[in-house]
Design a protein around this motif. Structure first.
Motif, PDB file in Angstrom:
ATOM      1  N   GLY A 118       0.810  -1.214   0.000  1.00 59.03           N
ATOM      2  CA  GLY A 118       0.000   0.000   0.000  1.00 59.03           C
ATOM      3  C   GLY A 118       0.842   1.262   0.000  1.00 59.03           C
ATOM      4  N   LEU A 119       2.068   1.161   0.518  1.00 59.49           N
ATOM      5  CA  LEU A 119       2.952   2.324   0.545  1.00 59.49           C
ATOM      6  C   LEU A 119       3.469   2.680  -0.850  1.00 59.49           C
ATOM      7  CD1 LEU A 119       5.035   1.675   3.790  1.00 59.49           C
ATOM      8  CD2 LEU A 119       3.074   3.193   3.495  1.00 59.49           C
ATOM      9  N   HIS A 120       3.510   1.693  -1.767  1.00 62.61           N
ATOM     10  CA  HIS A 120       3.956   1.960  -3.144  1.00 62.61           C
ATOM     11  C   HIS A 120       3.089   3.034  -3.787  1.00 62.61           C
ATOM     12  CE1 HIS A 120       7.172  -0.832  -4.166  1.00 62.61           C
ATOM     13  NE2 HIS A 120       6.551  -1.762  -3.481  1.00 62.61           N
ATOM     14  N   THR A 121       1.782   2.869  -3.660  1.00 64.62           N
ATOM     15  CA  THR A 121       0.854   3.816  -4.274  1.00 64.62           C
ATOM     16  C   THR A 121       1.040   5.209  -3.686  1.00 64.62           C
ATOM     17  OG1 THR A 121      -0.748   2.052  -4.616  1.00 64.62           O
ATOM     18  CG2 THR A 121      -1.591   4.296  -4.689  1.00 64.62           C
ATOM     19  N   LEU A 122       1.188   5.290  -2.365  1.00 62.48           N
ATOM     20  CA  LEU A 122       1.372   6.589  -1.718  1.00 62.48           C
ATOM     21  C   LEU A 122       2.720   7.197  -2.080  1.00 62.48           C
ATOM     22  CD1 LEU A 122      -0.187   5.764   1.740  1.00 62.48           C
ATOM     23  CD2 LEU A 122      -1.040   7.432   0.085  1.00 62.48           C
ATOM     24  N   ARG A 123       3.751   6.355  -2.174  1.00 65.65           N
ATOM     25  CA  ARG A 123       5.061   6.849  -2.593  1.00 65.65           C
ATOM     26  C   ARG A 123       4.972   7.465  -3.987  1.00 65.65           C
ATOM     27  NH1 ARG A 123       8.784   2.377  -4.561  1.00 65.65           N
ATOM     28  NH2 ARG A 123       7.271   2.665  -6.229  1.00 65.65           N
ATOM     29  N   ASP A 124       4.304   6.757  -4.901  1.00 66.01           N
ATOM     30  CA  ASP A 124       4.153   7.260  -6.264  1.00 66.01           C
ATOM     31  C   ASP A 124       3.316   8.536  -6.301  1.00 66.01           C
ATOM     32  OD1 ASP A 124       5.662   5.117  -7.062  1.00 66.01           O
ATOM     33  OD2 ASP A 124       3.975   3.957  -7.847  1.00 66.01           O
ATOM     34  N   GLU A 125       2.306   8.604  -5.434  1.00 67.92           N
ATOM     35  CA  GLU A 125       1.494   9.815  -5.333  1.00 67.92           C
ATOM     36  C   GLU A 125       2.350  10.994  -4.875  1.00 67.92           C
ATOM     37  OE1 GLU A 125      -1.926  11.395  -2.290  1.00 67.92           O
ATOM     38  OE2 GLU A 125      -2.132   9.330  -3.016  1.00 67.92           O
ATOM     39  N   GLY A 126       3.224  10.729  -3.907  1.00 65.81           N
ATOM     40  CA  GLY A 126       4.128  11.777  -3.422  1.00 65.81           C
ATOM     41  C   GLY A 126       5.081  12.249  -4.508  1.00 65.81           C
ATOM     42  N   TYR A 127       5.677  11.289  -5.243  1.00 60.57           N
ATOM     43  CA  TYR A 127       6.574  11.646  -6.344  1.00 60.57           C
ATOM     44  C   TYR A 127       5.849  12.481  -7.397  1.00 60.57           C
ATOM     45  CZ  TYR A 127      10.084   8.218  -4.747  1.00 60.57           C
ATOM     46  OH  TYR A 127      11.018   7.521  -4.031  1.00 60.57           O
ATOM     47  N   ALA A 128       4.631  12.045  -7.737  1.00 57.86           N
ATOM     48  CA  ALA A 128       3.853  12.775  -8.745  1.00 57.86           C
ATOM     49  C   ALA A 128       3.531  14.186  -8.269  1.00 57.86           C
ATOM     50  CB  ALA A 128       2.566  12.015  -9.067  1.00 57.86           C
ATOM     51  N   GLY A 129       3.269  14.330  -6.977  1.00 55.81           N
ATOM     52  CA  GLY A 129       2.983  15.651  -6.428  1.00 55.81           C
ATOM     53  C   GLY A 129       4.174  16.587  -6.517  1.00 55.81           C
ATOM     54  N   ILE A 130       5.365  16.074  -6.211  1.00 54.27           N
ATOM     55  CA  ILE A 130       6.579  16.898  -6.312  1.00 54.27           C
ATOM     56  C   ILE A 130       6.833  17.280  -7.762  1.00 54.27           C
ATOM     57  CG2 ILE A 130       9.076  16.973  -5.950  1.00 54.27           C
ATOM     58  CD1 ILE A 130       7.531  17.049  -3.354  1.00 54.27           C
ATOM     59  N   ARG A 131       6.652  16.318  -8.660  1.00 50.28           N
ATOM     60  CA  ARG A 131       6.844  16.609 -10.086  1.00 50.28           C
ATOM     61  C   ARG A 131       5.880  17.698 -10.552  1.00 50.28           C
ATOM     62  NH1 ARG A 131       9.171  14.846 -14.608  1.00 50.28           N
ATOM     63  NH2 ARG A 131       8.024  15.155 -16.554  1.00 50.28           N
ATOM     64  N   GLU A 132       4.627  17.588 -10.145  1.00 51.84           N
ATOM     65  CA  GLU A 132       3.630  18.583 -10.542  1.00 51.84           C
ATOM     66  C   GLU A 132       3.958  19.951  -9.943  1.00 51.84           C
ATOM     67  OE1 GLU A 132       0.764  20.422 -12.489  1.00 51.84           O
ATOM     68  OE2 GLU A 132       1.420  18.354 -12.838  1.00 51.84           O
ATOM     69  N   ALA A 133       4.489  19.957  -8.722  1.00 52.05           N
ATOM     70  CA  ALA A 133       4.894  21.215  -8.097  1.00 52.05           C
ATOM     71  C   ALA A 133       6.014  21.877  -8.910  1.00 52.05           C
ATOM     72  CB  ALA A 133       5.353  20.962  -6.662  1.00 52.05           C
ATOM     73  N   CYS A 134       7.001  21.085  -9.312  1.00 47.52           N
ATOM     74  CA  CYS A 134       8.104  21.615 -10.131  1.00 47.52           C
ATOM     75  C   CYS A 134       7.567  22.182 -11.444  1.00 47.52           C
ATOM     76  CB  CYS A 134       9.121  20.510 -10.419  1.00 47.52           C
ATOM     77  SG  CYS A 134      10.044  19.937  -8.984  1.00 47.52           S
ATOM     78  N   ARG A 135       6.703  21.432 -12.075  1.00 49.64           N
ATOM     79  CA  ARG A 135       6.130  21.871 -13.351  1.00 49.64           C
ATOM     80  C   ARG A 135       5.334  23.163 -13.175  1.00 49.64           C
ATOM     81  NH1 ARG A 135       5.296  18.966 -18.038  1.00 49.64           N
ATOM     82  NH2 ARG A 135       3.835  19.929 -19.494  1.00 49.64           N
ATOM     83  N   SER A 136       4.573  23.262 -12.094  1.00 50.59           N
ATOM     84  CA  SER A 136       3.770  24.461 -11.841  1.00 50.59           C
ATOM     85  C   SER A 136       4.639  25.708 -11.706  1.00 50.59           C
ATOM     86  CB  SER A 136       2.943  24.286 -10.564  1.00 50.59           C
ATOM     87  OG  SER A 136       1.999  23.269 -10.717  1.00 50.59           O
ATOM     88  N   VAL A 137       5.728  25.574 -10.959  1.00 52.73           N
ATOM     89  CA  VAL A 137       6.621  26.727 -10.769  1.00 52.73           C
ATOM     90  C   VAL A 137       7.252  27.143 -12.094  1.00 52.73           C
ATOM     91  CG1 VAL A 137       8.757  27.511  -9.663  1.00 52.73           C
ATOM     92  CG2 VAL A 137       7.059  26.231  -8.342  1.00 52.73           C
ATOM     93  N   LEU A 138       7.729  26.159 -12.855  1.00 53.28           N
ATOM     94  CA  LEU A 138       8.359  26.481 -14.135  1.00 53.28           C
ATOM     95  C   LEU A 138       7.358  27.085 -15.119  1.00 53.28           C
ATOM     96  CD1 LEU A 138      10.647  23.346 -14.592  1.00 53.28           C
ATOM     97  CD2 LEU A 138      11.357  25.665 -13.942  1.00 53.28           C
ATOM     98  N   ALA A 139       6.172  26.510 -15.198  1.00 47.47           N
ATOM     99  CA  ALA A 139       5.154  27.012 -16.128  1.00 47.47           C
ATOM    100  C   ALA A 139       4.702  28.413 -15.738  1.00 47.47           C
ATOM    101  CB  ALA A 139       3.964  26.060 -16.166  1.00 47.47           C
TER     102      ALA A 139
END
Length: 198
Positions: A118-139
């Motif tokens: 179950g932690l795999h899904t949450l880990r991936d959710e966390g990674y996706a959130g950081i990626r989206e945060a980076c993209r938001s700042v750059l965009a």
């Protein structure tokens, strides 16, 4: 009339208790019994909200993701300068004691993912959130002419995400080379390479 339980609040309190157990005794010490004792509730009462060790660990991971997300969204501003971008992205780094402990907990939970799927899904959710945060700042920076509009947003998002992960790892590990000030300076230097220069 029986008192109603605020399950969301109780779940957060129990997740915080899991954090304290991990910080003090390590992740192997987490159980329904130890978490209940740490939270000052009975094991039976705890099981009304979180029924197993897997659910306790998932709640602890979810709390970390929620904390980071709230900090990041709370710091949102138009990216009209490199300094604003650095300030906003710094919310994702363990630059103080509270965030260092939070990051240590996250790393411990990520290391447990193979044993607790179950932690795999949450880990991936966390990674996706950081990626989206980076993209938001750059965009946002590109839309305000802070960063070049010609940026390859996918590639630069990946580069920024990797940089933040590396900085976070060194900061949480107590590196004498990468201090909070050095981390902010390295982030500034990286973003300056993407900036619009007159």
């Amino acid at each position: 009339m029986p008192r109603l339980i605020d399950h969301a609040r109780r779940r957060r309190e129990l997740a915080q208790a899991v954090w304290r157990v991990i910080a003090r005794d390590g992740i192997a010490a987490v159980s329904v019994r130890t978490t209940a004792a740490e939270a000052g509730v009975s094991a039976g009462s705890l099981r009304h909200v979180l029924q197993s060790k897997d659910e306790l660990l998932a709640a602890a991971m979810r709390l970390a993701i929620e904390n980071v997300t709230q900090r990041f969204l709370g710091a949102a501003r138009a990216v009209g300068s490199i300094e604003v971008a650095v300030d906003w992205l710094s919310e994702l780094l363990p630059l103080d004691d509270v965030r260092r402990v939070e990051m240590q907990i996250q790393l411990a939970l990520i290391a447990e993912a193979p044993a607790h799927p179950g932690l795999h899904t949450l880990r991936d959710e966390g990674y996706a959130g950081i990626r989206e945060a980076c993209r938001s700042v750059l965009a946002d920076g590109a839309s305000h002419s802070t960063f070049r509009s010609s940026l390859d947003l996918d590639s630069e998002t990946t580069r920024l995400h990797v940089l933040l992960d590396g900085l976070a790892f060194h900061l949480v590990d107590g590196s004498v080379t990468v201090t909070p000030d050095v981390a902010r300076e390295l982030l500034t230097q990286h973003l300056d390479l993407l900036a619009v220069h007159e």
